[in-house]
Design an enzyme around this catalytic site. Structure first.
Site, PDB file in Angstrom:
ATOM      1  CG  HIS A  47      -1.687   1.262   1.427  1.00 16.39           C
ATOM      2  ND1 HIS A  47      -2.735   1.641   0.612  1.00 16.39           N
ATOM      3  CD2 HIS A  47      -1.539   2.257   2.339  1.00 16.39           C
ATOM      4  CE1 HIS A  47      -3.204   2.806   1.034  1.00 16.39           C
ATOM      5  NE2 HIS A  47      -2.503   3.206   2.072  1.00 16.39           N
TER       6      HIS A  47
ATOM      7  CG  ASP B  14      -8.391   5.385   8.301  1.00 15.29           C
ATOM      8  OD1 ASP B  14      -9.114   6.287   8.765  1.00 15.29           O
ATOM      9  OD2 ASP B  14      -7.200   5.548   7.983  1.00 15.29           O
TER      10      ASP B  14
ATOM     11  CD  GLN C 226      -4.431  10.612   2.366  1.00 17.41           C
ATOM     12  OE1 GLN C 226      -5.449  10.067   1.935  1.00 17.41           O
ATOM     13  NE2 GLN C 226      -3.391   9.923   2.785  1.00 17.41           N
TER      14      GLN C 226
ATOM     15  CB  THR D 218      -4.526   0.485   3.380  1.00 14.43           C
ATOM     16  OG1 THR D 218      -5.123   1.733   3.740  1.00 14.43           O
ATOM     17  CG2 THR D 218      -5.329  -0.173   2.286  1.00 14.43           C
TER      18      THR D 218
HETATM   19 MN    MN Z   1      -5.542   4.368   7.448  1.00 13.36          MN
END
Ligand code: MN
Length: 440
Positions: free
Chosen positions: A145, A244, A251, A370
């Site tokens: 990730h 999440d 972001q 993640t």
């Molecule tokens: Mn996260």
């Protein structure tokens, strides 16, 4: 690490018949804890344990005289509306209650008649977040990730030089963590549109989920006293599924230099059931680090970690859009992954979090980050599956997605499946994105 004991015996069956069905998430060998009450009632939330398609009310079982000694003290602690007191008791108390429950719910138990009235079907229950979460820290333990997302945010420099030396994390927001079934409005904040000279404020256009596990802390440590890696798991109560939710455009504009803020703190969703580390004991794997990668510094390494520091937990992501719901189409699986791919273990997260003396407290939650596997189709977020929104996915019914649309419901499922051991399921965590609030 937890040795195997009689509670792990895969031959054991329960007098709760649904617990013995193949594929059941909650057989007698699992016994996960949660907080529940009868749905649509004014009852107090209280602790329970999942068995088959039922919940055993721990306070009612205590009152029925099902437990004695340490198990009775532990069951009494579960009568509260959160499990913090039980989590604070520590591994010997959790283990004593697990053994007593295993015996009480076993086929042929003399307690069956006394405990039958203490069951509530899960279909008739509603749940609350199992702990008063004082602090929440989100990690970033999947190197796949981190590399995939890093390529999108920083093509020249995808993996920061610290990644392979320490478990990266940030302090998140506990107040907006909700229980499965959570709905929330599409968040509004600043974003900088591609090519724009200045940011604008508005609803996120790049809403995503993150496939994570949550880690609930047990006793924890006094301020100033680190938890050594070989003691770390004694401080971990158990694991849950954790979504999440993330607004990628918010972001991208806000995350440097101090990390995620409004892109993450509007909602995060936990599953109702917390699976203990003891239940996961038959599903441990060796923790490995590629030979040409930096090896962990001594405080992040140990023989026990190398022997069985990883956990085999299969994870799945499903989507069901509003149109799919209207057409009666079943949720569609977007990806599968496994926690065994994590670059950093649960024990390393705890050891690193406390090495500076930071105090973890009962009920604190750690997010795993993640969990993406090595292959693209094993990605745990849409930003990876759609390569930054450039390769849309097609859903049953013909809709396409780069990021989430209003009304989309995301479901995670998880289970540990090891030959020769009983399946240990996590159930599911479900959440739905609602339209942005209007007017802004
Ligand atoms: Mn996260």
């Amino acid at each position: 690490m937890t040795p195997l004991n009689e509670t792990h015996n895969p031959q054991l069956t329960s007098w709760v018949a649904s617990a013995n069905l193949p594929g059941c998430d909650f057989p007698l060998q699992n016994l996960p804890f949660g907080v529940f009450r009868r749905a649509d009632s004014a009852q107090a939330f209280r602790g329970g344990v999942a068995i088959g398609d039922q919940i055993l009310d721990l306070g009612a079982a205590f009152a029925a005289g099902a437990f004695s000694g340490a198990a009775a003290l532990a069951a009494h602690a579960c009568c509260a509306p959160t499990l913090n007191t039980f989590m604070a008791l520590g591994a010997p108390a959790w283990s004593a209650l697990r053994l007593a429950l295993s015996r009480a719910l076993r086929e042929g138990s003399p307690l069956q008649a006394a405990l039958q009235p203490c069951l509530l079907p899960q279909a008739q229950a509603e749940y609350a977040v199992p702990a008063q979460i004082g602090d929440y820290t989100d990690f970033y333990t999947s190197v796949h990730h981190a590399t995939n997302v890093g390529k999108l945010f920083r093509p020249d420099n995808p993996l920061m030089p610290n990644y392979k030396w320490l478990p990266i994390g940030y302090h998140g927001r506990a107040s907006s963590i909700g229980i499965s079934g959570q709905t929330f409005h599409r968040p509004v904040s600043q974003t900088l549109k591609p090519g724009a000279a200045a940011p604008t404020v508005g609803p996120s256009q790049r809403m995503d989920y993150e496939l994570e596990l949550g880690v609930y802390m047990g006793p924890g440590n006094a301020l100033g006293e680190p938890i050594a890696i070989d003691h770390a798991e004694q401080h971990v109560f158990g694991l849950c599924l954790f979504n999440d939710w993330s607004a990628r455009d918010i972001q991208g504009w806000e995350y440097q230099p101090l990390g995620p803020f409004l892109s993450k703190n509007f909602a995060s969703t936990v599953s109702p059931w917390v699976v203990t580390l003891e239940a996961l004991a038959p599903h441990r794997l060796a923790w490995t680090r590629p030979a040409d990668d930096p090896q962990p510094l001594p405080y992040l390494d140990s023989p026990a970690l190398r022997q069985e520091g990883a956990i085999d937990i299969e994870l799945e992501v499903f989507i069901q859009s509003a149109a799919m719901r209207a057409q009666g189409l079943a949720p569609h699986r977007l990806s599968r992954s496994n926690f065994k791919h994590a670059y950093w273990s649960v024990s390393q997260m705890v050891a690193h979090h406390t090495v500076n003396g930071c105090n973890l407290q009962p009920g604190d939650l750690l997010g795993s980050g993640t969990q993406s596997g090595p292959a693209l189709e094993e990605a745990g977020a849409l930003i990876e599956l759609t390569v930054g929104g450039t390769q849309p996915l097609t859903l049953p019914g013909g809709e396409t997605r780069t990021f989430l649309a209003d009304g989309d419901t995301i479901t995670f499922r998880g289970a540990s499946v090891t030959p020769g051991a009983a399946r240990v399921g996590f159930g599911e965590v479900v959440g739905t994105l609602l339209p942005a609030r209007t007017p802004l």
